[in-house]
Motif scaffolding. Structure first.
Motif, PDB file in Angstrom:
ATOM      1  N   GLY A 195       0.812  -1.214   0.000  1.00 32.40           N
ATOM      2  CA  GLY A 195       0.000   0.000   0.000  1.00 32.40           C
ATOM      3  C   GLY A 195       0.844   1.263   0.000  1.00 32.40           C
ATOM      4  O   GLY A 195       2.076   1.226   0.046  1.00 32.40           O
ATOM      5  N   GLY A 196       0.157   2.404  -0.042  1.00 32.58           N
ATOM      6  CA  GLY A 196       0.843   3.683  -0.169  1.00 32.58           C
ATOM      7  C   GLY A 196       1.806   3.982   0.953  1.00 32.58           C
ATOM      8  O   GLY A 196       2.914   4.482   0.719  1.00 32.58           O
TER       9      GLY A 196
ATOM     10  N   VAL B   7      10.867  -6.775   8.130  1.00 33.76           N
ATOM     11  CA  VAL B   7       9.746  -6.370   7.280  1.00 33.76           C
ATOM     12  C   VAL B   7      10.161  -6.515   5.826  1.00 33.76           C
ATOM     13  O   VAL B   7      11.238  -6.063   5.431  1.00 33.76           O
ATOM     14  N   GLU B   8       9.304  -7.136   5.038  1.00 37.68           N
ATOM     15  CA  GLU B   8       9.555  -7.286   3.603  1.00 37.68           C
ATOM     16  C   GLU B   8       8.528  -6.457   2.832  1.00 37.68           C
ATOM     17  O   GLU B   8       7.325  -6.545   3.092  1.00 37.68           O
ATOM     18  N   ARG B   9       9.045  -5.654   1.889  1.00 34.62           N
ATOM     19  CA  ARG B   9       8.179  -4.815   1.059  1.00 34.62           C
ATOM     20  C   ARG B   9       8.262  -5.298  -0.383  1.00 34.62           C
ATOM     21  O   ARG B   9       9.352  -5.422  -0.928  1.00 34.62           O
ATOM     22  N   PRO B  10       7.125  -5.599  -1.007  1.00 39.45           N
ATOM     23  CA  PRO B  10       7.168  -6.107  -2.379  1.00 39.45           C
ATOM     24  C   PRO B  10       7.436  -5.003  -3.398  1.00 39.45           C
ATOM     25  O   PRO B  10       7.282  -3.814  -3.104  1.00 39.45           O
ATOM     26  N   LEU B  11       7.824  -5.413  -4.578  1.00 41.88           N
ATOM     27  CA  LEU B  11       8.015  -4.458  -5.655  1.00 41.88           C
ATOM     28  C   LEU B  11       6.675  -3.846  -6.057  1.00 41.88           C
ATOM     29  O   LEU B  11       6.585  -2.655  -6.339  1.00 41.88           O
TER      30      LEU B  11
ATOM     31  N   GLU C 119       0.563  -2.212  -4.675  1.00 40.35           N
ATOM     32  CA  GLU C 119      -0.901  -2.236  -4.694  1.00 40.35           C
ATOM     33  C   GLU C 119      -1.405  -3.669  -4.614  1.00 40.35           C
ATOM     34  O   GLU C 119      -1.936  -4.237  -5.576  1.00 40.35           O
ATOM     35  N   ALA C 120      -1.240  -4.269  -3.446  1.00 41.05           N
ATOM     36  CA  ALA C 120      -1.551  -5.687  -3.273  1.00 41.05           C
ATOM     37  C   ALA C 120      -3.055  -5.971  -3.268  1.00 41.05           C
ATOM     38  O   ALA C 120      -3.468  -7.091  -3.577  1.00 41.05           O
TER      39      ALA C 120
ATOM     40  N   TRP D 100       5.505 -13.539  -6.197  1.00 40.51           N
ATOM     41  CA  TRP D 100       5.852 -12.436  -5.298  1.00 40.51           C
ATOM     42  C   TRP D 100       7.292 -11.999  -5.537  1.00 40.51           C
ATOM     43  O   TRP D 100       8.224 -12.810  -5.507  1.00 40.51           O
ATOM     44  N   VAL D 101       7.481 -10.706  -5.783  1.00 35.07           N
ATOM     45  CA  VAL D 101       8.812 -10.160  -6.074  1.00 35.07           C
ATOM     46  C   VAL D 101       9.205  -9.192  -4.962  1.00 35.07           C
ATOM     47  O   VAL D 101       8.512  -8.188  -4.731  1.00 35.07           O
ATOM     48  N   PRO D 102      10.286  -9.473  -4.241  1.00 39.98           N
ATOM     49  CA  PRO D 102      10.692  -8.567  -3.154  1.00 39.98           C
ATOM     50  C   PRO D 102      11.207  -7.240  -3.692  1.00 39.98           C
ATOM     51  O   PRO D 102      11.853  -7.178  -4.745  1.00 39.98           O
TER      52      PRO D 102
END
Length: 222
Positions: free
Chosen positions: A140-141, A159-163, A166-167, A193-195
């Motif tokens: 998310g934003g 914490v992992e943030r995806p590429l 907008e999940a 899923w792409v980190p």
């Protein structure tokens, strides 16, 4: 902003401040989650941008907040929470309290850090005494803000943030693809899923305890 913990086919009784919700349903089989929410997360930062003009782009707030070595005892609480006494600056977005004058441009974007502490409260309410999870994934934003995404400062979990941030829209597309046979199962979806970035715990125990105590004291009006 929402925090969700998938509980599978079991509708777990919610802890105080959370609720049990249906995460999704496939082939007539419901999958449940425990959910907690924090209102006016990204909206609060947008209000600081549009109404107070403290910065031009919400994406700047991470760098602005990082300019400070600490929060100097400043905690921004939403009106729906217990308001903080002492010297207060009441705004539409919340109440900023401090023991002395503060440079608002730098401290107000640290609202992202307070959201991390609010998320910690939700995490502890949902997991109980189960301890921190192995990993937290954000989207998310707000997740675009490095300061907020570095939640491991207080959570003790990476914490992992995806590429793809907008999940929500992506999840709907995945479920449609599953129904149409584009994906064979959820394992195939997970494989897409792409980190984008990973944030490791970085706050020492004493500083973490001080930060959490200050936050809890602020909510209690102490």
């Amino acid at each position: 902003m929402f925090f969700l913990l998938n509980t599978g086919q079991e509708a777990v009784p919610p802890a105080k401040g959370t609720l049990t919700t249906m995460a999704y349903r496939t082939s007539g089989r419901p999958i449940y989650a425990v959910e907690g929410s924090i209102f006016a997360a990204g909206a609060a930062l947008k209000w600081l941008r549009d109404r107070l003009g403290l910065f031009k782009d919400v994406a700047q707030t991470g760098a602005i907040a990082a300019e400070l070595r600490g929060n100097e005892g400043v905690y921004w609480c939403l009106p729906s929470q217990v308001l903080v006494p002492r010297i207060g600056i009441l705004t539409q977005g919340g109440l900023s309290a401090a023991l002395r004058w503060i440079p608002a441009r730098a401290y107000c974007p640290r609202r992202a850090g307070i959201l991390s502490l609010s998320t910690l409260d939700l995490l502890q309410a949902i997991t109980g005494d189960g301890g921190p999870p192995r990993t937290l994934r954000v989207d998310g934003g707000m997740a675009a803000n490095d300061w907020f995404a570095s939640f491991p400062r207080t959570s003790r979990a990476p914490v992992e943030r995806p590429l793809m941030l907008e999940a929500t829209a992506q999840g709907a597309a995945f479920l449609a693809g599953l129904q149409l046979g584009i994906f064979t199962d959820f394992a195939a979806i997970s494989a897409t899923w792409v980190p984008g970035a990973r944030f490791e715990p970085c706050m020492d125990g004493a500083e973490r305890d001080r930060s959490i105590k200050g936050w809890r004291d602020a909510l209690a009006g102490r």
